[in-house]
Write an enzyme that holds these catalytic residues in place. Structure first.
Site, PDB file in Angstrom:
ATOM      1  N   ASP A  63      44.020  42.881  24.094  1.00 53.65           N
ATOM      2  CA  ASP A  63      44.011  41.774  24.938  1.00 53.65           C
ATOM      3  C   ASP A  63      42.509  41.696  25.729  1.00 53.65           C
ATOM      4  OD1 ASP A  63      44.357  39.454  26.911  1.00 53.65           O
ATOM      5  OD2 ASP A  63      46.386  40.343  26.835  1.00 53.65           O
ATOM      6  N   HIS A 105      49.279  39.846  43.549  1.00 52.50           N
ATOM      7  CA  HIS A 105      49.488  38.107  42.863  1.00 52.50           C
ATOM      8  C   HIS A 105      51.138  38.206  41.980  1.00 52.50           C
ATOM      9  CE1 HIS A 105      44.998  37.151  41.869  1.00 52.50           C
ATOM     10  NE2 HIS A 105      44.731  38.381  40.955  1.00 52.50           N
ATOM     11  N   ASP A 140      39.857  41.357  48.165  1.00 50.88           N
ATOM     12  CA  ASP A 140      39.750  40.564  46.577  1.00 50.88           C
ATOM     13  C   ASP A 140      38.828  39.136  45.944  1.00 50.88           C
ATOM     14  OD1 ASP A 140      40.904  41.892  44.421  1.00 50.88           O
ATOM     15  OD2 ASP A 140      40.698  39.909  43.556  1.00 50.88           O
ATOM     16  N   HIS A 191      39.881  37.532  44.109  1.00 51.20           N
ATOM     17  CA  HIS A 191      41.276  36.601  42.992  1.00 51.20           C
ATOM     18  C   HIS A 191      41.664  35.770  44.136  1.00 51.20           C
ATOM     19  CE1 HIS A 191      39.534  38.738  39.769  1.00 51.20           C
ATOM     20  NE2 HIS A 191      39.909  37.928  38.844  1.00 51.20           N
ATOM     21  N   ASP A 236      36.558  43.549  43.490  1.00 50.40           N
ATOM     22  CA  ASP A 236      35.781  42.215  42.793  1.00 50.40           C
ATOM     23  C   ASP A 236      35.051  41.668  43.450  1.00 50.40           C
ATOM     24  OD1 ASP A 236      38.098  42.071  43.864  1.00 50.40           O
ATOM     25  OD2 ASP A 236      39.142  41.312  41.355  1.00 50.40           O
ATOM     26  N   TYR A 290      36.140  46.244  38.870  1.00 51.21           N
ATOM     27  CA  TYR A 290      36.529  46.436  37.715  1.00 51.21           C
ATOM     28  C   TYR A 290      34.732  46.510  37.104  1.00 51.21           C
ATOM     29  CZ  TYR A 290      39.908  43.871  37.790  1.00 51.21           C
ATOM     30  OH  TYR A 290      42.133  43.989  38.547  1.00 51.21           O
TER      31      TYR A 290
HETATM   32  C1  X5A Z   1      43.988  42.786  41.310  1.00 48.19           C
HETATM   33  C2  X5A Z   1      42.964  41.870  40.109  1.00 48.19           C
HETATM   34  C3  X5A Z   1      42.766  40.005  38.578  1.00 48.19           C
HETATM   35  C4  X5A Z   1      43.542  39.271  37.339  1.00 48.19           C
HETATM   36  C5  X5A Z   1      42.401  38.571  36.533  1.00 48.19           C
HETATM   37  C6  X5A Z   1      42.889  37.980  35.243  1.00 48.19           C
HETATM   38  N1  X5A Z   1      43.820  41.035  39.618  1.00 48.19           N
HETATM   39  N2  X5A Z   1      41.800  36.842  34.633  1.00 48.19           N
HETATM   40  O1  X5A Z   1      41.814  41.404  40.484  1.00 48.19           O
HETATM   41 ZN    ZN Z   2      40.676  41.051  42.106  1.00 50.38          ZN
END
Ligand code: X5A
Ligand code: ZN
Length: 654
Positions: free
Chosen positions: A20, A135, A172, A174, A265, A305
């Site tokens: 994935d 999330h 973060d 996101h 990130d 990441y």
């Molecule tokens: C915790 C976090 C990111 C999800 C990315 C999905 N989640 N494309 O950084």
């Molecule tokens: Zn994130």
């Protein structure tokens, strides 16, 4: 009072079991390499290790539904095929037979950290966890998250310890929509998130992530979203969002506890974020939060990441939590047009909720309000050096090692006065001194030691502030250091201050002072003096800090000039605490004889004790606000970190 590190290798024992492309970046190595970076740098051994535990059902149910918990509890017994099918119910997440176990540990780690901080075992700390949490929603996994670690920890702190106000800072890259949904109608929790948004084209592509989601019902105003509509955001963009959005509101809110959704990130090199802020910026973001809530700060890992960038960012954060001076915020650019657009929109959307913004312009500029349809120019993304395809292509310099001086705080005080706690007495005795000015000699010797990294900072009780100031400035300029002089009170200071940029003077005063003579002399008129906490925070957060960060001094000189109006000791400690983010914490404080009462509080802040809270900050008088904001607008031509919008200033370079 130490810094907690909550970690357990068990949380590395789950991984993606099928192909994935969306999920493959969320790997066990994120945790092992972060932990390894802390061990390698010697930071781990300086922390207090706190064991993880499993969260109980009751704790998980503080945020999640019974149905969802029961469903997740079945995953350890599923076949690979069942797991894949279960995963399909949600977006951008995967399950492994050990995911549930790790998810209970991740929540438990956050709770252990809250326990450590709220019982006073430690001052602050970090939990390195997988899976991340921000999330995940009441009845849904999402974005690699299973249980909402930070949301559960927030409720737990409120229930178990009676904590009233919690500030959640989500840096973060996101949007933590799960945290937003958990608290959007709750005024006891202030949620701040910045996130890559690109006009709703970036995951999770929610309308709810935009700046106009400001909370609901009683919680109106307590949800703050800063959407980044371009990639490639830099240090100055992040700092501008802190100075002009988060910090004014955070001081007004006056949290009892700060929890950080600490995703990295948002740093350079990350394949998800594609931003350009350097790992060192987290030292400053952390430092800027450490004088809130009496220093009670819990950082809980979320994303991140790029393993190199992640490790460096985690180290920058932990080293700051431990109290080491932050690195110099070198060479800050102007915030980008796109960042300023976002900041302007957030301030406008919140102008009815926070007195810090009540006089901000109401409507976003018209060309901005059409934003949701203008997204053709996508490929401007490379313009500011944003990552394009592979993360290996992105490089950045290795962060400088931060080596704190052997002595933290020196005190130049009369020989009959007792040395304040945690300080080293530093006096050139009359016998050794031939100049007849033992205080002056002590001060120049002290500045020399600060320059050589033998002593970090200091305070001095002097009979004449002007003379002492002149001696220090002269000596510092001989050492080729830029000096930031922050002068509080007094009607006039040294007329022969250099105006060539080698010193920058910011002079807070209650009396009306002359207009700025030059870029490097800035009189700030605080009509109501330092007793007016809202004026103080507006001037410190919105004016002094942006200018000071951009100036990037090698030494900060904070002087209390003779004046009837003296700051309250909590304002003074906040000022000292915040200034320690500059010049690698090389701050020299000059106190006047007669102001001995300030020695203790000053020493406490210089040695790294968090400043006391200022209380919930009320609104300032409209005219006072206007005067300071007018000054900010005039100065922003020279000091671009002062900008809060695109419109105010149309010329040149961006
Ligand atoms: C915790 C976090 C990111 C999800 C990315 C999905 N989640 N494309 O950084
Ligand atoms: Zn994130």
């Amino acid at each position: 009072m130490g810094t907690a590190l909550v970690y357990d290798e068990e949380m590395t024992r789950y991984k993606l079991l099928w192909l994935d492309p969306d999920c493959e970046i969320e790997r066990p190595e994120r945790l092992t390499s972060s932990h390894e970076a802390l061990l390698q740098s010697g930071l781990a051994t300086r922390c207090v290790s706190i064991p993880v535990r499993q969260a109980t059902d009751t704790e998980i149910l503080l945020i999640h539904s019974q149905e969802y918990l029961e469903a997740v509890k079945k995953t350890p017994y599923m076949t690979l095929q069942d797991l894949q099918q279960f995963t399909q119910l949600y977006g951008a997440v995967y399950f492994h037979p050990n995911s549930y176990h790790c998810a209970t540990l991740a929540v438990g780690a956050a709770l252990q950290l809250v326990d450590g901080v709220l019982t006073g075992t430690v001052r602050n700390g970090i939990a390195l966890v997988r899976p991340p949490g921000h999330h995940s929603m009441r009845s849904a996994a999402s974005g690699f998250c299973i249980f909402n670690n930070v949301a559960i920890a927030t409720k737990y702190a409120q229930k178990k310890y009676g904590v009233q106000r919690v500030l959640i800072v989500d840096w973060d890259i996101h949007h933590g929509q799960g945290v937003q949904y958990a608290f959007e109608d709750d005024p006891s929790v202030l949620y701040f998130s910045w996130h890559r948004y690109e006009h709703q084209k970036f995951w999770p592509e929610l309308r709810d992530s935009d700046y106009d989601s400001v909370g609901k019902d009683k919680g109106l105003g307590f949800n703050i979203n800063v959407p980044w509509n371009k990639v490639g955001m830099e240090n100055s963009d992040y700092l501008a969002a802190f100075f002009h959005v988060l910090l004014p509101v955070a001081y007004e809110f006056c949290p009892d506890l700060v929890i950080v959704c600490a995703g990295f990130d948002s740093a350079v090199g990350d394949p998800e974020g594609e931003m350009c802020a350097t790992p060192d910026i987290f030292a400053h973001l952390t430092h800027l939060l450490m004088n809130l809530a009496g220093g009670k700060l819990c950082a809980v890992l979320e994303g991140g990441y790029n393993l190199t960038s992640l490790g460096q960012s985690v180290c920058a954060t932990v080293q700051t939590l431990l109290g080491d001076p932050a690195p110099r915020p070198a060479d800050l650019q102007s915030p980008s047009q796109s960042a300023l657009e976002s900041i302007h929109c957030v301030r406008a959307a919140h102008r009815n909720f926070w007195s810090s913004f009540q006089h901000s312009p109401a409507a976003p500029p018209s060309e901005v309000s059409t934003k949701r349809v203008k997204r053709e120019e996508k490929d401007e993304r490379t313009q500011r050096g944003g990552a394009t395809d592979s993360e290996d292509a992105v490089t950045w310099p290795e962060p400088q090692k931060r080596r704190p001086p052997p002595v933290r705080t020196a005190a130049v005080i009369p020989e009959d006065a007792s040395c304040p706690d945690g300080c080293r007495r530093f006096n050139i005795s009359q016998r050794e001194d031939f100049s007849n000015d033992s205080t002056g000699a002590s001060l120049t010797a002290l500045v020399g030691k600060m320059e050589k990294n033998e002593i970090c900072n200091g305070l001095a009780l002097v009979s004449d502030v002007s003379t002492a100031m002149a001696a220090v400035i002269q000596h510092a300029s001989a050492l080729k250091q830029r000096v930031l002089v922050v002068c509080v009170g007094g009607t006039r200071i040294q007329s022969h201050m250099p105006e060539d940029g080698t010193t920058l003077t910011v002079h807070f005063n209650k009396e009306v002072l002359e207009e700025p003579r030059c870029k490097y002399y800035i009189p700030v008129h605080l009509k109501r003096g330092f007793g007016d906490v809202s004026g103080f925070t507006q001037a410190t957060l919105g004016l002094l800090l942006p200018i000071a960060y951009q100036y990037d001094p090698g030494l900060v000189l904070l002087a209390q000039a003779p004046s009837k109006d003296r700051p309250s000791s909590s304002c003074w400690q906040q000022l000292v605490g915040l200034l320690l983010g500059l010049a690698q914490a090389r701050v020299l404080v000059l106190l006047r004889e007669g102001h001995e009462a300030f020695i203790g509080p000053t020493a406490s802040s210089l040695t790294g004790t968090p400043a006391p809270s200022l209380g919930q900050v009320g609104a300032s008088q409209a005219e006072d606000f206007e005067a300071l904001d007018g000054l900010r607008r005039r100065l922003q031509v020279d000091w671009k970190l002062l900008r809060t919008s695109v419109q105010e200033h149309e010329d040149e370079d961006n």
